[in-house]
Design a protein around this motif. Structure first.
Motif, PDB file in Angstrom:
ATOM      1  N   LEU A 289       0.819  -1.201   0.000  1.00  0.00           N
ATOM      2  CA  LEU A 289       0.000   0.000   0.000  1.00  0.00           C
ATOM      3  C   LEU A 289       0.859   1.259   0.000  1.00  0.00           C
ATOM      4  O   LEU A 289       0.552   2.228  -0.710  1.00  0.00           O
ATOM      5  CB  LEU A 289      -0.941  -0.009   1.206  1.00  0.00           C
ATOM      6  CG  LEU A 289      -1.944   1.147   1.281  1.00  0.00           C
ATOM      7  CD1 LEU A 289      -2.857   1.134   0.064  1.00  0.00           C
ATOM      8  CD2 LEU A 289      -2.770   1.054   2.561  1.00  0.00           C
ATOM      9  N   ASP A 290       1.949   1.263   0.786  1.00  0.00           N
ATOM     10  CA  ASP A 290       2.798   2.457   0.819  1.00  0.00           C
ATOM     11  C   ASP A 290       3.497   2.667  -0.530  1.00  0.00           C
ATOM     12  O   ASP A 290       3.698   3.808  -0.966  1.00  0.00           O
ATOM     13  CB  ASP A 290       3.834   2.344   1.945  1.00  0.00           C
ATOM     14  CG  ASP A 290       4.750   1.152   1.761  1.00  0.00           C
ATOM     15  OD1 ASP A 290       4.250   0.032   1.538  1.00  0.00           O
ATOM     16  OD2 ASP A 290       5.990   1.338   1.839  1.00  0.00           O
ATOM     17  N   GLN A 291       3.855   1.576  -1.217  1.00  0.00           N
ATOM     18  CA  GLN A 291       4.453   1.706  -2.540  1.00  0.00           C
ATOM     19  C   GLN A 291       3.447   2.267  -3.542  1.00  0.00           C
ATOM     20  O   GLN A 291       3.804   3.082  -4.401  1.00  0.00           O
ATOM     21  CB  GLN A 291       4.948   0.336  -3.014  1.00  0.00           C
ATOM     22  CG  GLN A 291       6.110  -0.209  -2.202  1.00  0.00           C
ATOM     23  CD  GLN A 291       6.453  -1.640  -2.583  1.00  0.00           C
ATOM     24  OE1 GLN A 291       5.584  -2.430  -2.950  1.00  0.00           O
ATOM     25  NE2 GLN A 291       7.730  -1.986  -2.473  1.00  0.00           N
ATOM     26  N   LEU A 292       2.193   1.835  -3.404  1.00  0.00           N
ATOM     27  CA  LEU A 292       1.152   2.345  -4.291  1.00  0.00           C
ATOM     28  C   LEU A 292       0.981   3.850  -4.123  1.00  0.00           C
ATOM     29  O   LEU A 292       0.864   4.587  -5.105  1.00  0.00           O
ATOM     30  CB  LEU A 292      -0.164   1.613  -3.991  1.00  0.00           C
ATOM     31  CG  LEU A 292      -1.391   2.042  -4.787  1.00  0.00           C
ATOM     32  CD1 LEU A 292      -2.199   0.830  -5.220  1.00  0.00           C
ATOM     33  CD2 LEU A 292      -2.290   2.971  -3.965  1.00  0.00           C
ATOM     34  N   MET A 293       0.962   4.317  -2.876  1.00  0.00           N
ATOM     35  CA  MET A 293       0.792   5.740  -2.617  1.00  0.00           C
ATOM     36  C   MET A 293       1.988   6.552  -3.118  1.00  0.00           C
ATOM     37  O   MET A 293       1.825   7.616  -3.724  1.00  0.00           O
ATOM     38  CB  MET A 293       0.587   5.976  -1.122  1.00  0.00           C
ATOM     39  CG  MET A 293      -0.717   5.417  -0.585  1.00  0.00           C
ATOM     40  SD  MET A 293      -2.132   6.164  -1.414  1.00  0.00           S
ATOM     41  CE  MET A 293      -3.471   5.293  -0.634  1.00  0.00           C
ATOM     42  N   GLN A 294       3.175   6.051  -2.878  1.00  0.00           N
ATOM     43  CA  GLN A 294       4.372   6.773  -3.324  1.00  0.00           C
ATOM     44  C   GLN A 294       4.425   6.863  -4.842  1.00  0.00           C
ATOM     45  O   GLN A 294       4.792   7.900  -5.398  1.00  0.00           O
ATOM     46  CB  GLN A 294       5.620   6.076  -2.788  1.00  0.00           C
ATOM     47  CG  GLN A 294       5.813   6.223  -1.285  1.00  0.00           C
ATOM     48  CD  GLN A 294       7.073   5.543  -0.794  1.00  0.00           C
ATOM     49  OE1 GLN A 294       7.902   5.101  -1.580  1.00  0.00           O
ATOM     50  NE2 GLN A 294       7.206   5.429   0.523  1.00  0.00           N
ATOM     51  N   LEU A 295       4.063   5.783  -5.524  1.00  0.00           N
ATOM     52  CA  LEU A 295       4.083   5.800  -6.987  1.00  0.00           C
ATOM     53  C   LEU A 295       3.094   6.821  -7.539  1.00  0.00           C
ATOM     54  O   LEU A 295       3.401   7.553  -8.490  1.00  0.00           O
ATOM     55  CB  LEU A 295       3.748   4.405  -7.515  1.00  0.00           C
ATOM     56  CG  LEU A 295       3.696   4.254  -9.037  1.00  0.00           C
ATOM     57  CD1 LEU A 295       5.065   4.539  -9.654  1.00  0.00           C
ATOM     58  CD2 LEU A 295       3.216   2.865  -9.424  1.00  0.00           C
ATOM     59  N   GLY A 296       1.907   6.879  -6.932  1.00  0.00           N
ATOM     60  CA  GLY A 296       0.901   7.798  -7.424  1.00  0.00           C
ATOM     61  C   GLY A 296       1.246   9.257  -7.205  1.00  0.00           C
ATOM     62  O   GLY A 296       1.160  10.075  -8.127  1.00  0.00           O
TER      63      GLY A 296
END
Length: 324
Positions: A289-296
């Motif tokens: 989830l944290d990777q998803l947020m950072q990518l976005g």
């Protein structure tokens, strides 16, 4: 009222249901082939009736509603999730003659209506009165906020290049050059963000069964569960069609090869995008989830802003709507 007004939605619905039936089987076959597995082979010749058997199984399953769930919201949530997925298909131009609703703000309509599906997911997760379902629904909301913004901003360059929000006009603007070349940055941002909007691998966090026991639809059974799954595959149809229209020239032929009908060119590009979506699912793991947020927020959003700046710069310098 013309006959097209009444027959158009029926034809479109049958087309979409046929696509979903074939796409589910095709995805299983592709995943099996790429991962060295057999895939569906038992039901019908070469497993061709597997999807039909799955649909019948879902329709025959008992319809269970949790005792403490909000019954009204629980029942309408799958409908809220599915109807927008079907409604956006009306504005996609398949050829210059085959378009069910050629409205002036077709792209804006598509983006606005498609966002409503997240409300259905939120309502379904909340009304289930299940903490795992609620977590899955909240993940979907966070994912939508993170990726809807870069997705919308990625198409600003296309709008500037075509000078219109009408999807038919956008396709006509690509007669000499498809926008995937001058808008390559925007295309990459759009494609990655659309994966997140579709809740597909590697962004299928709202229904992460490993930690959420199937996510927002954990309490759904039978045909109500089928509606959620149907909405996902209808959006695959919609996003593949929109990608074809915005970046691959729609029905415009490659290298001026006009010996094939426009609908064939559209279908070939459309199926290529669908295959790539299935290919990604076969090869990439789910991200955190944290990777998803950072990518976005840290990658896609800045890239979308850079694409807008470059598009405006080249339009001002060259006096036309693209890099060339």
């Amino acid at each position: 009222m013309s006959a097209m007004t009444f027959l158009g939605p029926v034809v479109l619905l049958l087309l979409v249901l046929g696509f979903v039936t074939i796409a589910i089987l095709f995805e299983r076959k592709v995943l099996g082939w790429m991962q060295g597995r057999v895939g569906p082979v038992q039901v019908g010749p070469w497993g061709l009736l597997q999807t039909v058997a799955d649909v019948l199984k879902l329709l025959l399953k008992e319809d269970i509603i949790p005792g403490k769930a909000d019954r009204i919201l629980f029942k309408i949530a799958p409908v809220i999730a599915f109807v927008p997925a079907f409604a956006v298909l009306a504005v996609i131009p398949y050829t210059d003659r085959i378009v069910f609703a050629d409205i002036g703000v077709g792209l804006l309509y598509f983006i606005a209506i498609s966002s409503i599906t997240t409300i259905g997911i939120l309502v379904g997760g909340w009304s289930s009165n299940n903490k795992y379902a609620l977590l899955g629904a909240m993940r979907s909301a966070a994912q939508m906020i993170s990726y809807e913004i870069p997705l919308v901003m990625s198409v600003v360059g296309v709008i500037m290049a075509a000078g219109s929000l009408n999807l038919t006009e956008i396709v006509k603007a690509q007669e000499s050059l498809w926008f995937i070349l001058p808008q390559l940055i925007g295309f990459v941002v759009f494609f990655v963000a659309s994966l997140a909007e579709l809740n597909r691998t590697p962004f299928d966090l709202p229904e992460a069964e490993s930690e959420l026991v199937a996510g927002y639809h954990v309490e759904y059974t039978g045909f109500r569960f089928a509606f959620f799954m149907l909405a996902e595959y209808v959006y695959v149809f919609a996003m593949a069609g929109l990608t074809t229209v915005l970046y691959l020239g729609g029905w415009n032929p490659l290298f001026g090869w006009t010996f094939l009908p426009p609908i064939v060119w559209f279908a070939a590009k459309f199926l290529l995008i669908v295959f790539i979506l299935f290919w990604i699912r076969a090869t990439l793991p789910r991200i955190r989830l944290d990777q998803l947020m950072q990518l976005g927020w840290k990658v896609l959003l800045p890239l979308a802003l850079v694409n807008i700046f470059l598009s405006a710069l080249f339009k001002e310098v060259s006096g036309i709507g693209n890099f060339f």
